[in-house]
Design an enzyme around this catalytic site. Structure first.
Site, PDB file in Angstrom:
ATOM      1  N   GLY A 253       0.875 -17.176 -56.353  1.00  0.00           N
ATOM      2  CA  GLY A 253       1.724 -17.636 -57.436  1.00  0.00           C
ATOM      3  C   GLY A 253       1.594 -19.131 -57.692  1.00  0.00           C
ATOM      4  O   GLY A 253       0.516 -19.722 -57.564  1.00  0.00           O
ATOM      5  N   SER A 254       2.725 -19.766 -57.997  1.00  0.00           N
ATOM      6  CA  SER A 254       2.715 -21.163 -58.441  1.00  0.00           C
ATOM      7  C   SER A 254       2.327 -22.167 -57.369  1.00  0.00           C
ATOM      8  O   SER A 254       2.122 -23.351 -57.674  1.00  0.00           O
ATOM      9  CB  SER A 254       4.085 -21.526 -59.007  1.00  0.00           C
ATOM     10  OG  SER A 254       4.380 -20.736 -60.139  1.00  0.00           O
ATOM     11  N   THR A 255       2.221 -21.738 -56.109  1.00  0.00           N
ATOM     12  CA  THR A 255       1.862 -22.685 -55.049  1.00  0.00           C
ATOM     13  C   THR A 255       0.447 -23.228 -55.215  1.00  0.00           C
ATOM     14  O   THR A 255       0.099 -24.239 -54.592  1.00  0.00           O
ATOM     15  CB  THR A 255       1.984 -22.036 -53.655  1.00  0.00           C
ATOM     16  OG1 THR A 255       1.183 -20.857 -53.614  1.00  0.00           O
ATOM     17  CG2 THR A 255       3.432 -21.690 -53.352  1.00  0.00           C
TER      18      THR A 255
END
Length: 579
Positions: A302-304
């Site tokens: 995801g956004s990591t």
């Protein structure tokens, strides 16, 4: 008188030949005995000695134990303790079958928690055997009791059993051994040959009941196993395990993992997993509980990984930290699918994209780059490759973008969909950013000095991106709950839908927080992953970020890292954010 003179005198016939015969026979027997004795004692002595020794002399093994497993501070994580195991010589035992009905046999069966009749039948079925294991690693009290029963044919053998003082806290990493003291999981298996000693041999004389009555000397000395010192700090490990377990239980999650890496050395200081198990109890070793989720479980990050998209944009030379991207109107159609933000953030600089976790922002950056320019940073930090820890079960991850992939695939790739990583791989990626772009091999073995590493990302770009990641924990960022009092934190939240079994994405989530602390001069890279938290709280900023905060706070204190003199900065615009 006249009569006497005229009487004939009777004489005994001469039997001298009998005497000679008897003397010859006795002498022959005596000489035969001497010859036989000489034959047995001189000419055939070696063969007879060997025959005698084959009946009474045995070669007995000298036990050796596995080496200790220690943490970086010398605390024991695994050790071998002496214990007795029970074996039976049925042939000797059944020489007097009345023993199977004796009070001693009843007590013996009761001590083993066995049915007396079933145990007797089990022995009778093996009547011609000379060695049968009955029970390994006896309870010490039972061993003493059985020894006092003194039943012929019932024997105890000294062995070693592995004991794990930290129990479930380090179980998924350290692993465990089997009854034969061979490593089956984790570090125990990965370093089995190094930890295992070589048993010795000695010559002994045994009696009719195979009891040692004389020692004839050592044939080969036993070599004890080597001690292994890990990079793990059991204090940090305990904090990581406690906070992870508490969160998994509170959110009724499926599982999770926490990884803490020393940025300067590449040493793994903690690696906790949930659910866990007690390695001292064999009845708790279920596959779902024994695997080390930090290295085996893959998830879409995801956004990591948005900071890596920013790194690619900066390394391409097409963008500067102050460059702006218009994310209006907050959504766009790509190949009949939609990329969207929670709301229209308008124009954002690169730091604002990270702070707001804008899918629109990173998508437009990715689409403006060539495939090679875009994917460059993902490969450099080690995605799609094993970290080289050498622990059983580590996965390589999945990083295989299709040739001629569509715009929507490239866009979703930029915010963490379409590929999979493990917690340890994500921790390595963040440690590269924290080390000013230097990639050091990760290790679970304690190091004596600074690992040189390889410069894979420009140091200035790495520092700039870390500075941008501070926005995430600033007011208006998505990770405010990851703050650590007295220290500046750089990190990124991530919340990714999980792929459903029937295809597409379901309603289950993986929540992640990955970060560096202190942001001014990173010492620790920490990744927290919680799998399928239940309820409405399923964002990385609400589930995983608090674990990061607690673990980082205790770890920095234990490592005596001085607090930052500067307060956390807040860049970009304010407002509600998402992962």
């Amino acid at each position: 008188m006249k009569k006497i003179r005229n009487r004939k005198i009777m004489t005994v016939p001469d039997c001298k030949w009998r005497y000679v015969t008897m003397l010859f026979v006795v002498s022959a027997c005596f000489i035969g005995l001497i010859i036989r004795t000489a034959y047995l004692q001189v000419w055939n002595a070696t063969d007879l000695a060997k025959a005698g020794e084959s009946r009474s002399i045995r070669v007995k093994g000298i036990s050796s134990h596995r080496g200790l497993i220690l943490d970086r501070n010398g605390e024991e994580l695994a050790r071998s303790v002496p214990i007795e195991s029970l074996w039976i010589d049925p042939k000797t035992l059944l020489k007097d079958k009345s023993v199977l009905t004796s009070p001693a046999w009843k007590g013996f069966a009761k001590a083993l928690n066995r049915d007396e009749k079933e145990l007797s039948k089990w022995i009778l079925d093996r009547a011609d055997r000379r060695f049968v294991w009955l029970e390994r690693h006896l309870d010490p009290n039972n061993a003493v009791f059985i020894k006092r029963l003194a039943i012929n044919g019932v024997n105890l053998k000294s062995e070693y059993r592995r004991y794990y003082p930290s129990a479930e806290v380090t179980a998924n990493l350290v692993g465990f051994t089997g009854v034969d003291d061979k490593g089956l999981e984790g570090v125990e298996k990965a370093f089995d040959s190094y930890l295992t000693g070589q048993p010795g041999k000695e010559k002994v004389v045994v009696d009719l009941y195979r009891r040692v009555v004389e020692e004839r000397g050592v044939l080969a000395e036993a070599e004890q196993g080597n001690d292994l010192q890990l990079s793990i700090d059991s204090r940090i490990q305990a904090v990581a395990y406690r906070e992870l377990k508490k969160t998994v239980l509170n959110h009724n999650a499926k599982g999770g993992s926490v990884v803490v890496v020393d940025v300067d050395t590449g040493e793994v200081l903690a690696m906790a997993s949930q659910p866990s198990f007690n390695p001292n109890r064999s009845d708790s070793r279920f596959p779902n509980m024994t695997r080390n989720r930090a290295i085996t479980d893959l998830f879409e990050p995801g956004s990591t990984v948005k900071p890596l998209t920013i790194v690619s944009a900066l390394e391409s030379g097409k963008y500067q930290p102050q460059s702006t991207i218009d994310t209006s109107p907050g959504r766009m159609k790509l190949n009949r699918k939609t990329v969207r933000d929670p709301r229209n953030y308008g124009v954002l600089d690169l730091g604002g994209i990270i702070k707001k976790s804008s899918n629109m922002g990173v998508s437009r950056l990715a689409l403006s780059l060539s495939d090679q320019e875009f994917l460059n940073s993902f490969y450099k930090v080690g995605f799609g490759k094993s970290t080289g820890l050498g622990v059983q079960g580590e996965t390589k991850g999945v990083l295989r973008p299709r040739d001629n992939w569509s715009d929507i695939e490239k866009a979703t790739f930029s915010f963490g969909y379409g590929f999979q990583v493990s917690s340890i791989q994500l921790a390595q990626a963040y440690s590269v950013l924290g080390a000013n772009g230097i990639k050091r091999p990760l290790t679970i073995i304690k190091q004596n000095g600074l690992e040189q590493g390889e410069q894979v990302i420009d140091s200035t770009i790495a520092q700039e991106v870390v500075s941008m990641m501070e926005n995430v924990v600033a007011d208006g960022g998505t990770g405010t709950k990851a703050r650590v009092e007295g220290y500046r934190v750089a990190g990124k939240t991530g919340t990714a839908r999980k792929v459903a079994k029937t295809g597409g994405y379901g309603d289950e989530y993986v929540t992640v927080f990955a970060g560096l602390v202190p942001a001014t001069a990173p010492r620790l890279a920490i990744v927290v992953m919680v799998d399928e938290p239940a309820g409405d709280a399923y964002y990385g900023g609400t589930v995983s970020a608090p674990i990061f905060s607690e673990v980082a706070d205790k770890a920095l204190d234990l490592m005596n890292v001085a607090p930052d003199q500067q307060t956390v900065k807040a860049f970009a615009v304010g407002g509600v954010s998402h992962d």
